[in-house]
Motif scaffolding. Structure first.
Motif, PDB file in Angstrom:
ATOM      1  N   ALA A  41       0.834  -1.207   0.000  1.00 36.83           N
ATOM      2  CA  ALA A  41       0.000   0.000   0.000  1.00 36.83           C
ATOM      3  C   ALA A  41       0.867   1.255   0.000  1.00 36.83           C
ATOM      4  CB  ALA A  41      -0.916   0.006   1.220  1.00 36.83           C
ATOM      5  N   VAL A  42       1.967   1.213   0.749  1.00 32.89           N
ATOM      6  CA  VAL A  42       2.860   2.373   0.900  1.00 32.89           C
ATOM      7  C   VAL A  42       4.311   1.884   0.817  1.00 32.89           C
ATOM      8  CG1 VAL A  42       3.498   4.300   2.409  1.00 32.89           C
ATOM      9  CG2 VAL A  42       1.161   3.450   2.456  1.00 32.89           C
ATOM     10  N   PRO A  43       4.922   1.979  -0.353  1.00 33.89           N
ATOM     11  CA  PRO A  43       6.281   1.434  -0.505  1.00 33.89           C
ATOM     12  C   PRO A  43       7.306   2.102   0.413  1.00 33.89           C
ATOM     13  CG  PRO A  43       5.326   2.017  -2.637  1.00 33.89           C
ATOM     14  CD  PRO A  43       4.376   2.509  -1.601  1.00 33.89           C
ATOM     15  N   GLN A  76      -0.024   9.575   4.152  1.00 36.88           N
ATOM     16  CA  GLN A  76       0.453   8.210   3.907  1.00 36.88           C
ATOM     17  C   GLN A  76       0.462   7.327   5.153  1.00 36.88           C
ATOM     18  OE1 GLN A  76       4.245   8.959   1.994  1.00 36.88           O
ATOM     19  NE2 GLN A  76       3.665   7.512   0.386  1.00 36.88           N
ATOM     20  N   ALA A  77       0.642   7.973   6.325  1.00 36.58           N
ATOM     21  CA  ALA A  77       0.670   7.174   7.554  1.00 36.58           C
ATOM     22  C   ALA A  77      -0.670   6.472   7.726  1.00 36.58           C
ATOM     23  CB  ALA A  77       0.972   8.071   8.750  1.00 36.58           C
ATOM     24  N   ALA A 107      -2.534   0.663  16.085  1.00 37.74           N
ATOM     25  CA  ALA A 107      -1.424   0.835  15.139  1.00 37.74           C
ATOM     26  C   ALA A 107      -0.808   2.213  15.362  1.00 37.74           C
ATOM     27  CB  ALA A 107      -1.920   0.701  13.707  1.00 37.74           C
ATOM     28  N   ILE A 108       0.506   2.276  15.310  1.00 35.51           N
ATOM     29  CA  ILE A 108       1.232   3.533  15.516  1.00 35.51           C
ATOM     30  C   ILE A 108       2.225   3.676  14.378  1.00 35.51           C
ATOM     31  CG2 ILE A 108       2.811   4.790  17.060  1.00 35.51           C
ATOM     32  CD1 ILE A 108       1.705   2.732  19.272  1.00 35.51           C
ATOM     33  N   VAL A 109       2.256   4.851  13.734  1.00 38.02           N
ATOM     34  CA  VAL A 109       3.248   5.075  12.675  1.00 38.02           C
ATOM     35  C   VAL A 109       4.226   6.150  13.116  1.00 38.02           C
ATOM     36  CG1 VAL A 109       3.650   5.628  10.247  1.00 38.02           C
ATOM     37  CG2 VAL A 109       1.540   4.519  10.912  1.00 38.02           C
ATOM     38  N   VAL A 110       5.507   5.873  12.919  1.00 41.59           N
ATOM     39  CA  VAL A 110       6.558   6.848  13.236  1.00 41.59           C
ATOM     40  C   VAL A 110       7.446   7.042  12.004  1.00 41.59           C
ATOM     41  CG1 VAL A 110       6.611   6.319  15.710  1.00 41.59           C
ATOM     42  CG2 VAL A 110       8.063   5.026  14.143  1.00 41.59           C
TER      43      VAL A 110
END
Ligand SMILES: Cc1cc2nc3c(=O)[nH]c(=O)nc-3n(C[C@H](O)[C@H](O)[C@H](O)COP(=O)(O)O)c2cc1C
Ligand SMILES: [Mn+2]
Length: 454
Positions: free
Chosen positions: A320-322, A346-347, A364-367
């Motif tokens: 989904a997000v390279p 995008q996150a 879910a956590i995006v950093v």
């Protein structure tokens, strides 16, 4: 790499990867093995434990077999750092199994009145557990329409000589197959394989589409087809080199009390009305080795589950997000993702892909990519300094999740939360991170200013 469980154990005893201890003093299946695993884990030790003498059973027991990534990787024959890559490769390049006509697992065949589950050293782990449980059994079943095999681990509660209570999560494949059969008024034939090579374990836990066959993923992990043999009393094939196989059927329409049982979440959930697996035959090798996975919040269950999970998340979020760089399952139902964010939003795309990839995911956590996601202190720093709850947290209320989450109401229905802890709009345009000038860092030598043993 070794071809089977005992080959794997031999290799682990020789290499001592992650530690290997042979225990000669007799242990009781009631609580004692669990106590030893728990005490060692408190001391941060995860050796493979081989119990030679177990009270009231002729079989030795191996525990903690897959408790470290290093052990699983060595068993599969790859360096630890390449485990993720190999699992993804196996997902994408399955090798179908082959049939063999005779098999070590059928050296001894016990049918009818000779079936006695009491002979297996099934364990009791916690003060709240209802009965002894078999925890390291891979359940094999087939879709009635397509014939495609499904493999999964399911806890099995020992109920007398030939009965096993079985827990099948709603939304997972085995449960779907069982419901399909029950709709036709038919019982589901299954086989349970105990004492398996780590390739079988990781393959069985692969999280994929319903049609995706775990047997091929096992072949892909091994780099060669898995040898399968026909069962003696059911229309199924089983791994020919397993230690022990139970053949039988999950009865249509039967529901009995199953549980309570202390789970990997660290909690014991109340008993439920669950189906029953009636065992028709037990086959095993001469001198079989029983495998046990110590239940509860122990490393082995988490390591086993997170290896295929992380590979699955990685392939889903990367497609989904390279720009996604790494993923880490940090706790039950919790995923941390790091990415080199290129575009705003995008996150969230990555988190949506992750929620879609695994039913169990709750948080879910995006950093950003500068955060080491194995270091939770850094992850919390990013959440504290790069996110605002009102703007960066989203909640998906009332979605299907794990029925083992004790905070869910009703059971199995959870709120899912995503946290975008990336810098906005991106790291380059965010507040600068404190840094002493590089030139000075290189020039200054501590020993010119400070004595050695200060
Ligand atoms: C040690 C261990 C025990 C497990 N016990 C159960 C269980 O009792 N019930 C269940 O639904 N899933 C259990 N799981 C998880 C499933 O095996 C896993 O989600 C699997 O991928 C499901 O496969 P499927 O969707 O093909 O049926 C267990 C996993 C491990 C590692
Ligand atoms: Mn499946």
């Amino acid at each position: 790499m070794g071809e089977d469980f005992r080959g794997f154990l031999k290799e682990m005893e020789e290499t001592k990867e992650g530690g290997f201890i042979r225990i000669r003093k007799q242990v009781d299946t009631r609580y004692e093995v669990a106590a030893i695993v728990t005490k060692l884990e408190k001391a941060r030790k995860l050796p493979l434990l081989f119990f030679e003498k177990v009270k009231d059973s002729p079989m030795p027991v191996a525990v903690n077999c897959y408790a470290t990534r290093g052990r699983v990787a060595r068993g599969i024959g790859v360096p630890k750092e390449e485990l993720n890559k190999r699992v993804i490769h196996a997902y994408e390049n399955p090798i179908p199994p082959v049939e063999v006509s005779s098999a070590p697992v059928q050296e001894v065949v016990l049918k009818g009145g000779d079936v006695d589950l009491g002979k297996l050293p099934a364990m009791v782990y916690h003060d709240t557990d209802a009965a002894p449980y078999i925890t390291a059994g891979i359940v094999l079943a087939r879709d009635p329409d397509t014939g495609v095999y499904n493999l999964s681990y399911n806890r099995l509660m020992v109920k007398g000589k030939d009965g096993l209570g079985i827990f099948m999560t709603v939304g997972k494949h085995l449960n779907a197959i069982y419901s399909k059969m029950e709709e036709h008024g038919r019982s589901l034939e299954v086989a349970v394989s105990i004492g398996n090579h780590p390739a079988c374990a990781i393959g069985a836990l692969a999280i994929g589409a319903y049609e995706e066959e775990e047997l091929g993923i096992i072949g892909g992990l091994k780099g060669s087809p898995l040898e399968m043999v026909r069962c003696k009393t059911v229309e199924l094939m089983v791994p020919a080199r397993a230690e022990i196989v139970l053949e039988g059927e999950i009865e249509a329409f039967t529901r009995e009390e199953e549980g309570p049982f202390g789970e990997f979440t660290g909690y014991s959930m109340p008993p439920g009305q669950n189906p029953v697996l009636r065992v028709k035959a037990i086959t095993h090798r001469h001198n079989p080795i029983y495998q046990d996975i110590c239940s509860g919040q122990h490393r082995e269950h988490l390591t086993m589950a997170t290896i295929p999970m992380e590979a699955n998340y990685l392939r889903a979020v990367k497609s989904a997000v390279p720009e996604v760089e790494a993923v880490q399952v940090a706790a039950p139902f919790t995923l941390i993702i790091s990415m080199k964010k290129k575009y705003e939003g995008q996150a969230r795309t990555a988190m949506l892909a992750a929620f879609n990839a695994d039913l169990y995911l709750k948080h879910a956590i995006v950093v950003d990519h500068d955060i080491d996601i194995a270091n939770l202190q850094q992850v919390f720093w990013a959440m504290a300094t790069r996110a605002q709850a009102g703007r960066d947290v989203f909640i998906i209320p009332h979605a299907r999740g794990s029925s083992l989450d004790p905070s869910a109401e009703p059971i199995g229905v959870v709120d899912k939360m995503g946290i975008d802890a990336t810098a906005k709009p991106n790291l380059d345009r965010f507040a600068p991170i404190n840094q002493v000038p590089q030139e000075v860092m290189e020039r200054i030598r501590l020993e010119d200013y400070i004595e050695k043993d200060f």
